[in-house]
Design an enzyme around this catalytic site. Structure first.
Site, mmCIF file in Angstrom:
data_model
loop_
_atom_site.group_PDB
_atom_site.id
_atom_site.type_symbol
_atom_site.label_atom_id
_atom_site.label_comp_id
_atom_site.label_asym_id
_atom_site.label_seq_id
_atom_site.Cartn_x
_atom_site.Cartn_y
_atom_site.Cartn_z
ATOM 1 N N TYR A 171 0.856 -1.182 0.000
ATOM 2 C CA TYR A 171 0.000 0.000 0.000
ATOM 3 C C TYR A 171 0.894 1.234 0.000
ATOM 4 O O TYR A 171 1.405 1.663 1.023
ATOM 5 C CB TYR A 171 -0.917 0.032 1.228
ATOM 6 N N SER A 185 -2.091 -14.812 3.420
ATOM 7 C CA SER A 185 -3.159 -14.214 2.619
ATOM 8 C C SER A 185 -3.027 -14.715 1.189
ATOM 9 O O SER A 185 -1.908 -14.886 0.688
ATOM 10 C CB SER A 185 -3.042 -12.679 2.660
ATOM 11 N N GLN A 237 -6.223 -14.578 5.724
ATOM 12 C CA GLN A 237 -7.024 -13.519 5.109
ATOM 13 C C GLN A 237 -7.316 -13.939 3.673
ATOM 14 O O GLN A 237 -6.403 -14.290 2.917
ATOM 15 C CB GLN A 237 -6.287 -12.178 5.140
ATOM 16 N N TYR A 292 -11.354 -10.364 3.011
ATOM 17 C CA TYR A 292 -11.167 -9.103 2.298
ATOM 18 C C TYR A 292 -12.246 -8.994 1.233
ATOM 19 O O TYR A 292 -12.921 -9.973 0.920
ATOM 20 C CB TYR A 292 -9.751 -8.931 1.743
ATOM 21 N N PHE A 293 -12.424 -7.788 0.701
ATOM 22 C CA PHE A 293 -13.569 -7.473 -0.170
ATOM 23 C C PHE A 293 -14.902 -7.812 0.518
ATOM 24 O O PHE A 293 -15.808 -8.360 -0.124
ATOM 25 C CB PHE A 293 -13.496 -8.203 -1.518
ATOM 26 N N LEU A 348 -17.374 -6.070 1.337
ATOM 27 C CA LEU A 348 -18.525 -5.352 0.775
ATOM 28 C C LEU A 348 -18.538 -5.413 -0.749
ATOM 29 O O LEU A 348 -19.220 -4.629 -1.406
ATOM 30 C CB LEU A 348 -18.541 -3.905 1.273
ATOM 31 N N SER A 407 -16.473 -4.607 -3.168
ATOM 32 C CA SER A 407 -16.107 -3.352 -3.847
ATOM 33 C C SER A 407 -17.276 -2.364 -3.907
ATOM 34 O O SER A 407 -17.452 -1.643 -4.888
ATOM 35 C CB SER A 407 -15.574 -3.641 -5.257
#
Length: 311
Positions: free
Chosen positions: A59, A157, A177, A205-206, A208, A210
């Protein structure tokens, strides 16, 4: 008072609503990010009991860890915050490559410690598997770092179920993850039985999808970014997915909350899911995500949502 949850077999206890911090310094992921806004949303999270922050080398790259470190230093609350970060990527001749070799992982942990301005990393993930390193050897290197006090818990992950089992051969993996949401539920059969049996925390993860599971899109919405390639945004299923989301809205309206709150609360009712880490672009979204903790779903509502998204 938030009831904290234990991450697998580790000694880490977290607010089940964490902060996905890829929009904090993630300049390579989002255009025109304001770093002060990013730091402020981390401040808001910490000040409001959101003690679980998820970041990664990739990130920025690197910048997310650096900004989080600045906020933690000024807050004086390092010991109250659980930092999860991820390593595996390296850049050679401008190309991104994945490396799980023990020597590389040890070296990257040292770099991450410096960026985070800390003596230990609470949760260290191998972000992606490479094609050559035996996964139990990679995890063995992290176990040595854990024994040395440099990391407190071990995660992976994006590992396949087979890679996870190899990685956990000696029982050292605390957290997995992986992708999981109401529109992508394969983890329920491929990962959950194993993670439950082996007391490994699963963090989606994800969560929602996107944004699709927030209820903010309509049939007129168009997408020119990564979303246009995702399976649940494809024309033939997009409208059907929106219809399902509208049925969740009925439950949300009855409770006076947002669709996203219902969705996140549903995940936390799944035995395998320990915590969720929705992202946030500003402090208001951080506070909004925390409202999930006030949602009480009935058994009937849990079943209705389950069946709706099995169809």
């Amino acid at each position: 008072m938030v009831n904290k949850v234990q991450l697998g077999k580790s000694e880490l206890f977290v607010n089940p609503i964490g902060l996905g911090a890829n929009a904090v310094g993630g300049h390579n992921l989002y255009p025109n990010l304001d770093e002060e806004v990013g730091k402020d949303l981390v401040r808001t999270a910490i000040e409001n009991g959101m003690n679980f922050i998820d970041t990664a080398f990739s990130y920025g790259p690197e910048r997310s860890e650096e900004l989080i470190a600045e906020v933690l230093k000024e807050s004086g609350k390092r010991n109250e915050v659980i930092i999860g970060t991820k390593i595996a990527q390296k850049f050679m001749d401008g190309k991104k490559m994945i490396d799980n070799s023990p020597a590389f992982l040890r070296n990257e942990v040292e770099k991450s410690l410096k960026r985070l301005q800390t003596e230990y990393i609470d949760l260290l993930y191998i972000h992606y598997p490479d094609e050559t390193t035996p996964k139990d050897e990679a995890i063995g290197a992290l176990k040595q770092l854990k024994d040395a006090g440099k990391i407190r818990a071990i995660g992976v992950s994006n590992f396949s179920p087979e890679q996870l089992k190899e990685a956990n051969k000696d029982g050292y993996v605390d957290v997995v993850q992986g992708e999981y949401n109401l529109l992508s539920r394969s983890a329920e059969s491929s990962y959950f039985p194993y993670t439950i049996e082996n007391n490994i925390a699963f963090i989606p993860y994800f969560p929602l999808a996107s944004g699709l599971l927030t209820g903010k899109y309509t049939t007129e919405s168009t997408f020119n970014d990564l979303r246009k390639g995702l399976p649940y945004f494809q024309e033939q299923v997009f409208s059907k997915n929106l219809e399902k989301v509208e049925q969740i809205r009925n439950i949300a309206n009855q409770k006076g909350v947002d669709v996203a709150h219902i969705v996140l609360a549903w995940y936390l009712k799944q035995e395998a899911v320990t915590a969720v880490i929705p992202g946030a672009k500003n402090s208001e979204q951080v506070l909004n995500n925390l409202k999930t903790l006030d949602v009480q779903l009935t058994n009937d509502e849990i079943l209705v949502i389950d069946e709706l998204f099995r169809a």
